[in-house]
Design an enzyme around this catalytic site. Sequence first.
Site, short mmCIF file in Angstrom:
data_model
loop_
_atom_site.label_atom_id
_atom_site.label_comp_id
_atom_site.label_asym_id
_atom_site.label_seq_id
_atom_site.Cartn_x
_atom_site.Cartn_y
_atom_site.Cartn_z
N HIS A 197 28.50 32.43 40.82
CA HIS A 197 27.54 33.32 41.35
C HIS A 197 26.25 33.33 40.26
O HIS A 197 25.33 33.89 40.67
CB HIS A 197 27.69 34.34 41.99
N ASP A 217 34.99 31.78 42.66
CA ASP A 217 33.81 32.35 41.96
C ASP A 217 34.03 31.85 40.43
O ASP A 217 34.35 32.78 39.65
CB ASP A 217 33.49 33.59 42.22
N SER A 243 28.95 40.57 35.45
CA SER A 243 29.33 39.10 36.07
C SER A 243 29.69 37.94 35.30
O SER A 243 28.75 37.70 34.24
CB SER A 243 28.51 38.72 37.29
#
Length: 247
Positions: A64, A107, A200
């Site tokens: 992402h 992910d 992230s």
Amino acid sequence: MLLLLIFLVSVLPLSTDGGKIFWGTEVKPHSRPYMAYLNIDRNNSHYVCGGFLVDKDIVMTAAHCNGRPITVTLGAHDMRNKKNTQHISVIEFKPHEAYDDKTLVNDIMLLKLKHKAQINSFVKTIALPKSEDWVKPGQVCTVAGWGNLANCHLSNTLQEANLEVQKKQSCMEMSRNYNDSIQLCVGNPDKKMAAGAGDSGGPFVCNNVAQGIVSHRFCTGQPPQVFTRISSFIPWIKKTMKLLQQS
Ligand SMILES: *[C@@H]1O[C@H](CO)[C@@H](O)[C@H](O)[C@H]1NC(C)=O
Ligand SMILES: *[C@@H]1O[C@H](CO)[C@@H](O)[C@H](O)[C@H]1NC(C)=O
């Protein structure tokens, strides 16, 4: 909603407890030389993610964190200080083919750098697990990043926090998309520590091995949160690294 899931993912305090704020602590400078700071542009917006060096010219991060262009900074501690840093552009992007931006499964992404990083005391690769390495509930590992602090500003210095792996039920209760065979349920709800926006893509490190990738939180914003379980992707990683190295 999706953005909320994704971008609320820093080593930041999620609440105050008796007036005392819990958050990550500053890392001893350069003690995590595999850390990469990713500057990402996507549709005229600017994002920040973490990542980690897994080979001299390959960085692992979350799918992402996709966008073009991406510039990677290696060898950093305090982002205001450019000394010892290496800035390298990304020339190839390999998000997992089955990454789904609705459920956020798979992910994981590999990025090929324009040239090999210079390995020195500030910049090093980190080891990946074997397929059979299974991170278990109760295990405490460390996440690091330059993500948001309590004041909702990105941190200048690299921060770290120790987080405990939770039983799969804690995450399955929160989302039917949670899949323990490819994800990790991380963060004790009583500890009020978690990775936050900007973290992230950063690594979850157990005994000097990168076992997880910071992925997302649930809508409550409270721990536990979901990381990608790297050991479940070893065949994909090997195949994709080979492709990237041949290109
Ligand atoms: C950028 O915007 C275009 C057009 O709105 C859209 O199709 C595309 O998916 C966006 N790219 C990303 C990475 O969000
Ligand atoms: C969990 O992920 C594995 C590997 O991708 C997949 O085979 C399995 O069907 C998934 N389980 C569920 C319940 O979606």
